[in-house]
Scaffold this motif. Structure first.
Motif, PDB file in Angstrom:
ATOM      1  N   ALA A  59      35.697  35.480  39.296  1.00 42.74           N
ATOM      2  CA  ALA A  59      36.437  36.668  39.936  1.00 42.74           C
ATOM      3  C   ALA A  59      36.942  37.694  38.998  1.00 42.74           C
ATOM      4  CB  ALA A  59      37.734  36.110  40.792  1.00 42.74           C
ATOM      5  N   LEU A  60      37.393  37.042  37.891  1.00 43.76           N
ATOM      6  CA  LEU A  60      38.040  37.774  36.767  1.00 43.76           C
ATOM      7  C   LEU A  60      37.007  38.883  36.062  1.00 43.76           C
ATOM      8  CD1 LEU A  60      40.616  35.576  35.325  1.00 43.76           C
ATOM      9  CD2 LEU A  60      41.280  37.614  36.086  1.00 43.76           C
ATOM     10  N   GLN A  61      35.756  38.181  35.711  1.00 41.78           N
ATOM     11  CA  GLN A  61      34.703  38.797  35.148  1.00 41.78           C
ATOM     12  C   GLN A  61      34.366  40.080  35.889  1.00 41.78           C
ATOM     13  OE1 GLN A  61      31.877  36.047  33.997  1.00 41.78           O
ATOM     14  NE2 GLN A  61      33.204  34.781  32.640  1.00 41.78           N
ATOM     15  N   ASP A  62      34.209  39.734  37.313  1.00 40.61           N
ATOM     16  CA  ASP A  62      33.894  40.762  38.028  1.00 40.61           C
ATOM     17  C   ASP A  62      34.722  41.910  38.215  1.00 40.61           C
ATOM     18  OD1 ASP A  62      32.249  41.910  40.486  1.00 40.61           O
ATOM     19  OD2 ASP A  62      34.118  41.762  41.466  1.00 40.61           O
ATOM     20  N   LEU A  63      36.027  41.564  38.402  1.00 38.89           N
ATOM     21  CA  LEU A  63      37.204  42.615  38.341  1.00 38.89           C
ATOM     22  C   LEU A  63      37.061  43.379  37.141  1.00 38.89           C
ATOM     23  CD1 LEU A  63      39.834  43.287  39.607  1.00 38.89           C
ATOM     24  CD2 LEU A  63      41.004  41.782  38.402  1.00 38.89           C
ATOM     25  N   ALA A  64      36.807  42.784  35.927  1.00 39.50           N
ATOM     26  CA  ALA A  64      36.888  43.765  34.493  1.00 39.50           C
ATOM     27  C   ALA A  64      35.810  44.368  34.277  1.00 39.50           C
ATOM     28  CB  ALA A  64      37.137  42.860  33.676  1.00 39.50           C
ATOM     29  N   ARG A  65      34.636  43.808  35.151  1.00 39.69           N
ATOM     30  CA  ARG A  65      33.420  44.751  34.738  1.00 39.69           C
ATOM     31  C   ARG A  65      33.517  46.101  35.653  1.00 39.69           C
ATOM     32  NH1 ARG A  65      30.485  41.360  38.021  1.00 39.69           N
ATOM     33  NH2 ARG A  65      29.521  40.160  36.157  1.00 39.69           N
ATOM     34  N   ARG A  66      34.384  46.458  36.650  1.00 39.29           N
ATOM     35  CA  ARG A  66      34.384  47.506  37.504  1.00 39.29           C
ATOM     36  C   ARG A  66      34.756  48.508  36.294  1.00 39.29           C
ATOM     37  NH1 ARG A  66      33.974  46.121  43.003  1.00 39.29           N
ATOM     38  NH2 ARG A  66      33.600  43.787  42.948  1.00 39.29           N
ATOM     39  N   GLU A  67      34.368  49.824  36.369  1.00 37.40           N
ATOM     40  CA  GLU A  67      34.298  51.109  35.686  1.00 37.40           C
ATOM     41  C   GLU A  67      36.064  51.365  35.551  1.00 37.40           C
ATOM     42  OE1 GLU A  67      33.133  53.467  33.105  1.00 37.40           O
ATOM     43  OE2 GLU A  67      31.683  52.244  34.025  1.00 37.40           O
ATOM     44  N   GLU A  68      36.329  51.323  36.932  1.00 38.30           N
ATOM     45  CA  GLU A  68      37.917  51.826  36.742  1.00 38.30           C
ATOM     46  C   GLU A  68      38.966  50.781  36.381  1.00 38.30           C
ATOM     47  OE1 GLU A  68      35.758  51.197  39.388  1.00 38.30           O
ATOM     48  OE2 GLU A  68      35.004  53.145  39.889  1.00 38.30           O
ATOM     49  N   ILE A  69      38.420  49.906  36.247  1.00 43.76           N
ATOM     50  CA  ILE A  69      39.333  48.708  35.783  1.00 43.76           C
ATOM     51  C   ILE A  69      39.539  48.374  34.420  1.00 43.76           C
ATOM     52  CG2 ILE A  69      40.129  46.408  36.414  1.00 43.76           C
ATOM     53  CD1 ILE A  69      39.663  47.163  39.176  1.00 43.76           C
ATOM     54  N   LEU A  70      40.450  48.556  33.630  1.00 41.42           N
ATOM     55  CA  LEU A  70      40.613  48.152  32.312  1.00 41.42           C
ATOM     56  C   LEU A  70      40.797  46.934  31.848  1.00 41.42           C
ATOM     57  CD1 LEU A  70      42.379  51.760  30.793  1.00 41.42           C
ATOM     58  CD2 LEU A  70      39.819  51.213  30.965  1.00 41.42           C
ATOM     59  N   GLU A  71      41.749  46.288  32.524  1.00 42.30           N
ATOM     60  CA  GLU A  71      42.178  45.012  32.373  1.00 42.30           C
ATOM     61  C   GLU A  71      42.651  44.418  33.902  1.00 42.30           C
ATOM     62  OE1 GLU A  71      44.781  44.300  28.666  1.00 42.30           O
ATOM     63  OE2 GLU A  71      45.335  46.466  29.319  1.00 42.30           O
ATOM     64  N   GLY A  72      42.431  43.137  33.829  1.00 45.82           N
ATOM     65  CA  GLY A  72      43.049  42.665  35.170  1.00 45.82           C
ATOM     66  C   GLY A  72      43.582  41.125  35.172  1.00 45.82           C
ATOM     67  N   LEU A  73      44.417  40.801  36.092  1.00 41.44           N
ATOM     68  CA  LEU A  73      44.952  39.457  36.090  1.00 41.44           C
ATOM     69  C   LEU A  73      44.968  38.991  37.561  1.00 41.44           C
ATOM     70  CD1 LEU A  73      46.974  37.466  34.365  1.00 41.44           C
ATOM     71  CD2 LEU A  73      48.697  38.484  35.831  1.00 41.44           C
ATOM     72  N   ILE A  74      44.616  37.769  37.714  1.00 40.62           N
ATOM     73  CA  ILE A  74      44.727  37.598  39.162  1.00 40.62           C
ATOM     74  C   ILE A  74      45.662  36.222  39.403  1.00 40.62           C
ATOM     75  CG2 ILE A  74      43.312  36.455  41.207  1.00 40.62           C
ATOM     76  CD1 ILE A  74      41.064  37.996  39.913  1.00 40.62           C
ATOM     77  N   LEU A  75      46.508  36.212  40.295  1.00 43.25           N
ATOM     78  CA  LEU A  75      47.616  35.085  40.448  1.00 43.25           C
ATOM     79  C   LEU A  75      47.313  34.740  41.839  1.00 43.25           C
ATOM     80  CD1 LEU A  75      49.946  33.482  39.379  1.00 43.25           C
ATOM     81  CD2 LEU A  75      51.313  35.182  40.293  1.00 43.25           C
ATOM     82  N   SER A  76      46.880  33.548  41.762  1.00 41.39           N
ATOM     83  CA  SER A  76      46.728  33.024  43.396  1.00 41.39           C
ATOM     84  C   SER A  76      47.162  31.595  43.381  1.00 41.39           C
ATOM     85  CB  SER A  76      45.154  32.968  43.520  1.00 41.39           C
ATOM     86  OG  SER A  76      44.812  32.614  44.928  1.00 41.39           O
ATOM     87  N   THR A  77      48.321  31.583  44.177  1.00 42.65           N
ATOM     88  CA  THR A  77      48.966  30.303  44.438  1.00 42.65           C
ATOM     89  C   THR A  77      49.112  30.056  46.024  1.00 42.65           C
ATOM     90  OG1 THR A  77      51.439  31.097  44.762  1.00 42.65           O
ATOM     91  CG2 THR A  77      50.456  30.845  42.533  1.00 42.65           C
ATOM     92  N   CYS A  78      49.769  29.049  46.357  1.00 41.15           N
ATOM     93  CA  CYS A  78      49.684  28.752  48.215  1.00 41.15           C
ATOM     94  C   CYS A  78      50.667  29.791  48.771  1.00 41.15           C
ATOM     95  CB  CYS A  78      49.964  27.318  48.477  1.00 41.15           C
ATOM     96  SG  CYS A  78      51.276  26.838  47.397  1.00 41.15           S
ATOM     97  N   ASN A  79      51.511  30.419  47.720  1.00 34.56           N
ATOM     98  CA  ASN A  79      52.304  31.282  48.327  1.00 34.56           C
ATOM     99  C   ASN A  79      52.076  32.943  47.979  1.00 34.56           C
ATOM    100  OD1 ASN A  79      54.083  29.717  49.575  1.00 34.56           O
ATOM    101  ND2 ASN A  79      55.323  29.260  47.788  1.00 34.56           N
ATOM    102  N   ARG A  80      51.304  33.167  47.259  1.00 30.37           N
ATOM    103  CA  ARG A  80      50.772  34.570  47.143  1.00 30.37           C
ATOM    104  C   ARG A  80      49.358  34.583  46.408  1.00 30.37           C
ATOM    105  NH1 ARG A  80      54.578  36.794  44.896  1.00 30.37           N
ATOM    106  NH2 ARG A  80      56.273  35.084  45.141  1.00 30.37           N
ATOM    107  N   VAL A  81      48.616  35.809  46.647  1.00 32.56           N
ATOM    108  CA  VAL A  81      47.481  36.335  46.022  1.00 32.56           C
ATOM    109  C   VAL A  81      47.874  37.525  45.463  1.00 32.56           C
ATOM    110  CG1 VAL A  81      45.158  36.653  46.092  1.00 32.56           C
ATOM    111  CG2 VAL A  81      46.096  34.898  47.386  1.00 32.56           C
ATOM    112  N   GLU A  82      47.809  37.785  44.171  1.00 32.23           N
ATOM    113  CA  GLU A  82      48.198  39.312  43.551  1.00 32.23           C
ATOM    114  C   GLU A  82      47.046  39.623  42.472  1.00 32.23           C
ATOM    115  OE1 GLU A  82      52.320  38.775  42.296  1.00 32.23           O
ATOM    116  OE2 GLU A  82      53.017  39.170  44.306  1.00 32.23           O
ATOM    117  N   VAL A  83      46.896  40.554  42.350  1.00 25.02           N
ATOM    118  CA  VAL A  83      45.672  41.144  41.407  1.00 25.02           C
ATOM    119  C   VAL A  83      46.554  42.428  40.622  1.00 25.02           C
ATOM    120  CG1 VAL A  83      43.445  42.126  40.937  1.00 25.02           C
ATOM    121  CG2 VAL A  83      43.797  40.739  42.885  1.00 25.02           C
ATOM    122  N   LEU A  84      46.754  42.200  39.424  1.00 21.82           N
ATOM    123  CA  LEU A  84      47.350  43.215  38.755  1.00 21.82           C
ATOM    124  C   LEU A  84      46.355  43.656  37.753  1.00 21.82           C
ATOM    125  CD1 LEU A  84      49.884  44.688  37.678  1.00 21.82           C
ATOM    126  CD2 LEU A  84      50.430  42.668  36.225  1.00 21.82           C
ATOM    127  N   ALA A  85      46.380  45.116  37.602  1.00 20.85           N
ATOM    128  CA  ALA A  85      45.239  45.674  36.648  1.00 20.85           C
ATOM    129  C   ALA A  85      45.742  46.922  35.912  1.00 20.85           C
ATOM    130  CB  ALA A  85      44.074  46.229  37.820  1.00 20.85           C
TER     131      ALA A  85
END
Lengths: 449, 276
Positions: A59-85
């Protein structure tokens, strides 16, 4: 289950950081966060958005591959799913993040739109810091989240999705969370009934090493409490039950000693902590029992944890010196008080987080202007060299010493000129201001972007 | 010189107490180094002040009541450090240090008053007074531990944890501190009383029977002796013992300070009668 959509698999060989190499990476700081959490969505929605750890790397590789996205972080726990870019542009970035989530989950995001929250720049940073410090957790101050953020950080780094501003930001968030742990008591008071019992035992006995626990009646709850007590160092464990076999069973599980129900009072005085959970209709341990038992113990303290309903221990026992009786409601009351205590500690924690957010913002912003400063210095240095070169003929009569003096002179003039703009750039108080200032300086000095 | 040192010590103690407060309020696992630094420096200044006085007197500065109070305060601060290093109780400072501050203040206010109390010289006397002050220090700690015990016990019995529940040590730790300091304090109190009797029988030639301080000391000593022996039966363990310890400490303070002003022989202040 396939982790990822279709198109992802075949172009894996392509570099996901395509085009990034040419950009001055530090120069970009457009933090954008999209998330869904226990605050905005029920569990049936959160589980649909979940990204399991096994799929994180893809998922992270796909995220970072995108032209508009320079960096990315994915936090997925049972209480939250967050993508910070860290994105090139907010609107484009938001579109890319939406697309990423839709691609990953292979469903249209539209019906979930109102569960999502978006944060930008300082707000995004603050959110990350608060999450890592467990200030946004369902149970305030719970300790797991720090580990989860750390894992998300490592996964993103390994996937090559972090390499600049965002990496620094997450690093600082982790440091801030550790500081909160160190400097506040946010995570200390017990917030479950069984842990509250252990905490109370510690407040009475100090260390539980060598203390004796007596389980009177075998139930899920008393078993859990005994497990926690044993984990905290309690050593000898007696178990009794109306049906002796059950006592034997449980005693075995704890390497304890089964005691027949008739012998209950023979063993009672040996126990420092007594956990009762029988189905007896009346009080099993009455005041006179406790008086006798305290006399035998020469008034060494004894702690009754009564989780039976109806209660097994007469509450009047609590009136005796050196005897402490907590029933299930009392324990719940302690938990409630502990939660209030955590909320009080959270005020300090928020203060620390705010300090750290501001510090990190300044730090990141300082990183941001580095390329401009470097470009500025290079440009002026080039002018200086070219001009010195032009006068080379006329300066040829100078001695080496004099030539050095000219060099020092011209360099000195440059430094004096640069001093103002550079310190202004470094100082720029808010980001917006800094952005325009930077642009202005670039324009004035004719430094190319 | 010596009053300046004393005032510096006092100021540093005050500063140390103020700096220790945030650590206690915010439930930090240890006192801040600035608080410990201020208190440590205060202790050094205090020690220097006592040393300066000792040089001036040519003897330990425990021969007038203000110096003795100051010496007691010095011992108590030292005890605070030792106990803190051993038990790491941050809240200990809140209970001990204000009292130490008041004692130091009392000692400093008249510290320059060098009363050379005539017959107050000699080895036995020094051992007597020194032991008494060490005994007082130990029993002061016992009282502090008793107060902490009583508060924590109340919190636990009430089942409604409030501020102190989170900040005070466990009953077990209070009890351990209580017992150890009691043994220490009682040992020196006993030694002090015995050496006092020896010295008195030599110096006063048997004319000391009705000295109120000696009578009061005996009463205090008996209270603590009973407290100590009750430990073996366990009968006063916990709350009751803590109350008795507080009572004993009150009696001791009356002995130490109150009676000093009444007693002829122990009148470390202007001596009313010529019985020397």
């Amino acid at each position: 289950m396939a982790c990822f959509p279709t198109q992802g698999a075949d172009d894996e060989s392509k570099s996901y950081g395509r085009g990034l190499e040419e950009l001055p990476r530090q120069a970009v700081m457009n933090l954008l966060l999209v998330g869904i959490s226990h605050r905005t969505a029920p569990v049936e929605i959160r589980e649909r958005m979940h990204i399991p750890a096994s799929c994180l790397s893809r998922a992270l590789q796909d995220l970072a591959r995108r032209e508009e996205i320079l960096e990315g972080l994915i936090l997925s726990t049972c209480n939250r799913v967050e993508v910070l870019a860290n994105v090139r542009d907010y609107d484009e970035g938001a579109r890319a993040l939406r697309q990423f989530l839709a691609d990953y989950h292979r469903f249209d995001l539209a019906p979930y739109e109102h569960y999502l929250y978006w944060r930008r720049q300082e707000e995004a940073l603050r959110h990350l810091f608060r999450v890592a410090a467990s200030l946004d957790s369902m149970i305030l101050g719970e300790p797991q989240i720090l580990g989860q953020v750390k894992q998300a950080f490592q996964a993103a780094r390994e996937a090559g999705a972090l390499h600049g501003t965002l990496e620094e930001a997450v690093n600082q968030a982790l440091a801030a969370a550790r500081r909160v742990r160190r400097e506040t008591a946010l995570g200390t008071a017990a917030v479950s009934v069984s842990y509250a019992a252990v905490e109370l035992a510690r407040k009475i006995f100090g260390s539980l090493a060598g203390k004796t626990v007596f389980l009177v009646g075998a139930g899920k709850m008393s078993e859990l409490a005994a497990r926690h007590l044993a984990g905290a160092g309690a050593e000898a464990i007696f178990v009794t039950n109306r049906t002796y076999e059950r006592a034997q069973e449980l005693a075995e599980a704890f390497h304890g000693q089964p005691v027949s129900f008739e012998e209950l009072f023979d063993y009672l005085s040996r126990a420092d902590i007594v956990i009762t959970s029988t189905g007896a209709p009346g009080f099993l341990i009455r005041r006179e029992h406790a008086e006798q038992l305290l006399a035998t113990r020469r008034n060494r303290p004894v702690f009754f944890v009564d989780i039976a309903v109806p209660r097994d221990v007469d509450p009047a026992v609590n009136e005796l010196d050196n005897a402490f009786v907590y029933d299930i409601d009392d324990l719940q009351q302690v938990v409630a008080a502990n939660l209030r205590q955590r909320q009080r500690e959270a005020v300090w924690a928020e203060e620390i987080v705010e300090q750290e957010v501001q510090r990190t913002l300044r730090r990141l912003a300082a990183r941001q202007v580095v390329p401009t400063i470097v470009a500025l210095e290079e440009k002026l240095e080039a002018i200086r060299r070219a001009e010195t070169e032009r006068f080379r003929g006329r300066l040829s009569t100078l001695t080496a010493e004099q030539r050095e003096a000219v060099d020092a002179l011209t360099r000195g003039i440059l430094n004096k000129i640069l001093h103002g703009p550079i310190s202004e750039l470094k100082r720029g108080s808010s980001n917006v201001e800094r952005g325009t200032l930077e642009e202005l300086i670039r324009k004035i000095f004719g430094v190319e972007e | 010189m010596q009053p300046i040192l004393s005032w510096c010590a006092l100021a540093l103690y005050g500063l140390g107490i103020l700096l220790a407060l945030p650590s206690v309020i915010r439930r930090r696992p240890s006192l801040s180094s600035s608080a410990l630094g201020a208190l440590g420096l205060g202790l050094l200044f205090h020690g220097a002040a006592l040393a300066a006085q000792a040089v001036a007197l040519g003897s330990l500065p425990i021969t007038d009541v203000h110096s003795a109070v100051s010496f007691f305060a010095f011992d108590a601060t030292l005890a605070f450090f030792l106990v803190y290093l051993r038990y790491r109780i941050t809240s200990l400072g809140v209970f001990m240090l204000p009292f130490v501050f008041v004692l130091t203040l009392a000692g400093t206010l008249r510290g320059s008053h060098d009363s050379d109390a005539g017959g107050f010289h000699g080895g036995w006397l020094l051992i007597h007074t020194g032991s008494m002050i060490l005994g007082y220090t130990g029993l002061f700690l016992t009282a502090v531990a008793a107060i902490m015990y009583l508060i924590q016990e109340r919190e636990l019995k009430s089942k409604q944890p409030r501020a102190f529940y989170y900040r005070l040590p466990s009953l077990e730790v209070c009890d351990s501190l209580y017992y150890r300091s009691l043994v220490f304090g009682l040992t020196f109190l006993t030694l002090g009383i015995i050496t006092g009797l020896i010295w008195a029988s030599r110096a006063w030639h048997g004319l000391w029977e009705f000295d109120p301080k000696i009578v009061a000391s005996f009463v205090t000593w008996i209270i603590y002796l009973i407290l100590f022996s009750s430990r073996w039966t366990g009968s006063w363990r916990g709350r009751r013992g803590a109350y008795v310890a507080l009572f004993g400490f009150a009696a001791m303070m009356v002995t130490f300070l109150g009676v000093s002003f009444l007693s002829g022989q122990h009148g470390l202040l202007p001596n009313p009668g010529g019985r020397r």
